[in-house]
Structures are given as C-alpha cells and as structure tokens.
Design an enzyme around this catalytic site. Structure first.
Site, PDB file in Angstrom:
ATOM      1  N   HIS A  45       0.831  -1.214   0.000  1.00 48.22           N
ATOM      2  CA  HIS A  45       0.000   0.000   0.000  1.00 48.22           C
ATOM      3  C   HIS A  45       0.863   1.261   0.000  1.00 48.22           C
ATOM      4  CE1 HIS A  45      -3.696   2.319   0.758  1.00 48.22           C
ATOM      5  NE2 HIS A  45      -2.872   3.133   1.393  1.00 48.22           N
ATOM      6  N   HIS A  96      -4.948   4.351  -2.958  1.00 48.09           N
ATOM      7  CA  HIS A  96      -3.894   3.328  -3.097  1.00 48.09           C
ATOM      8  C   HIS A  96      -3.338   3.578  -4.489  1.00 48.09           C
ATOM      9  CE1 HIS A  96      -2.605  -1.146  -2.534  1.00 48.09           C
ATOM     10  NE2 HIS A  96      -2.067  -0.736  -3.671  1.00 48.09           N
ATOM     11  N   HIS A  98      -2.335   3.882  -8.095  1.00 47.97           N
ATOM     12  CA  HIS A  98      -2.702   3.004  -9.212  1.00 47.97           C
ATOM     13  C   HIS A  98      -2.430   3.746 -10.507  1.00 47.97           C
ATOM     14  CE1 HIS A  98      -6.224   5.260  -7.823  1.00 47.97           C
ATOM     15  NE2 HIS A  98      -6.605   5.315  -9.085  1.00 47.97           N
ATOM     16  N   HIS A 100      -3.525   3.957 -14.415  1.00 49.68           N
ATOM     17  CA  HIS A 100      -4.508   3.609 -15.430  1.00 49.68           C
ATOM     18  C   HIS A 100      -3.744   3.353 -16.727  1.00 49.68           C
ATOM     19  CE1 HIS A 100      -8.056   5.340 -13.179  1.00 49.68           C
ATOM     20  NE2 HIS A 100      -7.093   6.039 -12.615  1.00 49.68           N
TER      21      HIS A 100
HETATM   22  P1  AMP Z   1      -8.977   7.266  -9.605  1.00 44.34           P
HETATM   23  O1  AMP Z   1     -10.205   8.060  -9.824  1.00 44.34           O
HETATM   24  O2  AMP Z   1      -7.799   7.679 -10.410  1.00 44.34           O
HETATM   25  O3  AMP Z   1      -8.672   7.112  -8.131  1.00 44.34           O
HETATM   26  O4  AMP Z   1      -9.307   5.809 -10.155  1.00 44.34           O
HETATM   27  C1  AMP Z   1      -9.961   4.830  -9.429  1.00 44.34           C
HETATM   28  C2  AMP Z   1     -10.464   3.847 -10.427  1.00 44.34           C
HETATM   29  O5  AMP Z   1     -10.817   2.663  -9.741  1.00 44.34           O
HETATM   30  C3  AMP Z   1     -11.713   4.304 -11.179  1.00 44.34           C
HETATM   31  O6  AMP Z   1     -11.423   4.330 -12.579  1.00 44.34           O
HETATM   32  C4  AMP Z   1     -12.759   3.255 -10.819  1.00 44.34           C
HETATM   33  O7  AMP Z   1     -13.596   2.944 -11.895  1.00 44.34           O
HETATM   34  C5  AMP Z   1     -11.898   2.088 -10.399  1.00 44.34           C
HETATM   35  N1  AMP Z   1     -12.515   1.160  -9.476  1.00 44.34           N
HETATM   36  C6  AMP Z   1     -13.107   1.456  -8.282  1.00 44.34           C
HETATM   37  N2  AMP Z   1     -13.529   0.341  -7.686  1.00 44.34           N
HETATM   38  C7  AMP Z   1     -13.190  -0.689  -8.508  1.00 44.34           C
HETATM   39  C8  AMP Z   1     -13.361  -2.102  -8.449  1.00 44.34           C
HETATM   40  N3  AMP Z   1     -13.968  -2.701  -7.410  1.00 44.34           N
HETATM   41  N4  AMP Z   1     -12.897  -2.855  -9.476  1.00 44.34           N
HETATM   42  C9  AMP Z   1     -12.292  -2.268 -10.522  1.00 44.34           C
HETATM   43  N5  AMP Z   1     -12.090  -0.940 -10.632  1.00 44.34           N
HETATM   44  C10 AMP Z   1     -12.538  -0.160  -9.653  1.00 44.34           C
END
Ligand code: AMP
Length: 113
Positions: A45, A96, A98, A100
């Site tokens: 994390h 957390h 991530h 894209h």
């Molecule tokens: P951000 O807005 O950059 O924090 O991106 C978070 C991303 O996580 C968004 O694009 C959401 O669609 C995605 N997300 C949230 N929950 C889930 C989940 N359970 N499985 C897959 N993607 C998710």
C-alpha cells in the site's frame, strides 16, 4: 486498513485479473474510460504518487516493468496512455496508488481542464 484495492489484491473483493507477479497486481477497471482500461497497482500500500520516496520507489519501478507486458497481453500494439491521479485536484478517488493503462483506440489529446 480499509482500502478497496488492498481488499482486491487479497482476493476479498472480486476483480478481473489481467496480470500478477510478486509485487504487482493488474485488473480491469470497473468503469472503463477506453476500449481497454487496466489498473496496475503495487501489492504494497502506497497512498499516491505524492508518497513515492526512496523507501518505496522499488514498488513503482516494478509497476513500470510490468506495464509493457500488460500492454502487450492486451494487444496495445499502437500505443496507450498511462495515468496516475493524485489527490483532490487530480481527482484521485482510491487512495492506493494506481496507474490507469488506457488504449484500444486513438485517445483524446486534451488531458487538462
Ligand atoms: P482514480 O479516480 O484515479 O482514483 O481511479 C480509481 C479507479 O478505480 C476508477 O477508474 C474506478 O472505476 C476504479 N474502481 C473502483 N472500484 C473498482 C473495483 N472494485 N474494481 C475495478 N475498478 C474499480
């Protein structure tokens, strides 16, 4: 810790797994913004890119070593975009770090306001 991506990594919340190694997990975004939309996260994390430092930078390195493999496995031969949102103004919704990975079509040039 109440982190949805940590729960996904532990398998407590289902996800469509795209890639996994000892340090990295990748899964399909639940709300895709492009024909291909993968999320790539470190198993450890880290709250956001703003929290990258000398202690945890290795986890980020491992992510960027995994991204070309993930992109190839998803057929992104013609290019793709890698984005990480940070904090309130960056519209980061999950605390957390991530990345894209977006592709599968020509993406819009404009990324700002
Ligand atoms: P951000 O807005 O950059 O924090 O991106 C978070 C991303 O996580 C968004 O694009 C959401 O669609 C995605 N997300 C949230 N929950 C889930 C989940 N359970 N499985 C897959 N993607 C998710």
């Amino acid at each position: 810790m109440d982190c949805i991506f940590c729960a996904i990594i532990r398998g407590e919340i289902p996800s469509k797994k795209l890639y996994e190694d000892e340090a990295v997990y990748s899964f399909a975004d639940i709300n895709p913004q492009a024909p291909v939309h993968a999320l790539v996260v470190p198993k450890k994390h880290i709250p956001s890119a703003d929290a990258i430092n000398g202690e945890n930078a290795d986890e980020v390195k491992k992510i960027f070593c995994a991204i070309p493999k993930i992109a190839a496995s998803l057929g992104l031969k013609n290019g793709y975009r890698v984005i990480t949102n940070v904090g309130e103004d960056g519209c980061q919704s999950v605390k957390h770090i991530h990345f894209h990975v977006l592709g599968g079509a020509k993406l819009p040039e404009n990324m700002g306001v």
